[in-house]
Design an enzyme around this catalytic site. Structure first.
Site, PDB file in Angstrom:
ATOM      1  N   ASN A 116      -5.605 -52.520 -38.309  1.00 16.35           N
ATOM      2  CA  ASN A 116      -4.205 -52.571 -37.907  1.00 16.35           C
ATOM      3  C   ASN A 116      -3.806 -53.978 -37.471  1.00 16.35           C
ATOM      4  OD1 ASN A 116      -1.660 -51.483 -37.360  1.00 16.35           O
ATOM      5  ND2 ASN A 116      -2.190 -51.089 -35.229  1.00 16.35           N
ATOM      6  N   TYR A 131       5.579 -63.140 -43.678  1.00 22.81           N
ATOM      7  CA  TYR A 131       5.090 -61.811 -43.293  1.00 22.81           C
ATOM      8  C   TYR A 131       5.025 -60.893 -44.518  1.00 22.81           C
ATOM      9  CZ  TYR A 131       4.846 -57.255 -41.049  1.00 22.81           C
ATOM     10  OH  TYR A 131       4.479 -55.992 -40.681  1.00 22.81           O
ATOM     11  N   ALA A 132       6.095 -60.885 -45.307  1.00 23.68           N
ATOM     12  CA  ALA A 132       6.128 -60.048 -46.510  1.00 23.68           C
ATOM     13  C   ALA A 132       5.008 -60.436 -47.471  1.00 23.68           C
ATOM     14  CB  ALA A 132       7.492 -60.162 -47.190  1.00 23.68           C
ATOM     15  N   ALA A 133       4.773 -61.726 -47.636  1.00 22.84           N
ATOM     16  CA  ALA A 133       3.699 -62.184 -48.527  1.00 22.84           C
ATOM     17  C   ALA A 133       2.342 -61.695 -48.035  1.00 22.84           C
ATOM     18  CB  ALA A 133       3.713 -63.710 -48.627  1.00 22.84           C
ATOM     19  N   SER A 134       2.116 -61.754 -46.743  1.00 21.62           N
ATOM     20  CA  SER A 134       0.820 -61.320 -46.204  1.00 21.62           C
ATOM     21  C   SER A 134       0.626 -59.819 -46.380  1.00 21.62           C
ATOM     22  CB  SER A 134       0.691 -61.709 -44.725  1.00 21.62           C
ATOM     23  OG  SER A 134       1.549 -60.937 -43.898  1.00 21.62           O
ATOM     24  N   LYS A 135       1.663 -59.041 -46.164  1.00 17.61           N
ATOM     25  CA  LYS A 135       1.541 -57.582 -46.286  1.00 17.61           C
ATOM     26  C   LYS A 135       1.518 -57.150 -47.755  1.00 17.61           C
ATOM     27  CE  LYS A 135       1.056 -56.596 -41.975  1.00 17.61           C
ATOM     28  NZ  LYS A 135      -0.140 -55.900 -41.472  1.00 17.61           N
ATOM     29  N   ILE A 174       9.154 -50.586 -36.807  1.00 18.21           N
ATOM     30  CA  ILE A 174       8.607 -49.742 -35.754  1.00 18.21           C
ATOM     31  C   ILE A 174       8.854 -50.439 -34.415  1.00 18.21           C
ATOM     32  CG2 ILE A 174       6.528 -48.612 -34.856  1.00 18.21           C
ATOM     33  CD1 ILE A 174       7.375 -47.508 -37.582  1.00 18.21           C
TER      34      ILE A 174
END
Length: 176
Positions: free
Chosen positions: A17, A83-87, A116
């Site tokens: 997580n 962030y989007a690239a990492s996820k 969230i």
């Protein structure tokens, strides 16, 4: 991982997580900050998986559940391309690792939360939150407890025939 194996003899389930988020416009995003997000969200995830797979293979199987994000599927709002690239990388990693580890009965899946309500989203501008929430069929931001059912399912024998999947737990944001 070694300490857990010494104490309990084996690792049957890994819940990875990792998540670091900071809203920074692309033009202001430094290579150092981009790398920092990748190191936590993607490299950290890989290192956790790597720490358990040898034992899982030796014991005849296991379950790995990783946290991705809907941003890894759709891209992200303004200021979160890193962030989007990492996820998105986590999602590709899950799908590729599932193909490699399936023959060893190691199942690897991801949960992709929407927005969230946690400390991690403190950087998200209030106006952006409101726009996002208005777009949700369920009409509210998610809570950490909303993710629990998906994790329990993926950790249980009920998911014995599930691997390489991404479960979108996002209040209806993605309807595919």
């Amino acid at each position: 991982a070694d300490r857990i194996r010494q104490t309990f003899g084996r690792i049957d389930i890994l819940m990875g997580n990792a998540g670091l988020y900071r809203q920074v416009l692309l033009g202001d995003l430094s290579p150092v900050e981009f790398q920092r997000i990748l190191d936590v969200n993607l490299l950290g995830t890989f290192l956790c998986v790597r720490a358990v797979i040898e034992g899982m293979i030796k014991q005849g199987g296991g379950r790995i559940i990783l946290t991705a994000s809907v941003a890894g599927i759709t891209g992200s709002g303004v200021g979160a391309s890193h962030y989007a690239a990492s996820k998105g990388g986590v999602i590709a990693f899950v799908r590729s690792a599932a193909r490699e580890l399936g023959r060893h009965h190691v199942r690897i899946n991801a949960i992709a939360p929407g927005l969230i309500d946690t400390d991690m989203i403190a950087d998200v501008h209030e106006q952006a939150r409101e726009v996002y929430i208005k777009s949700l069929p369920l009409g509210r931001m998610g809570k950490a407890r909303d993710l629990v059912g998906g994790a329990i399912f993926l950790a249980s024998p009920a998911s014995d025939y599930v691997t390489g999947q991404v479960y979108n737990i996002c209040g209806g944001y993605l309807m595919a």
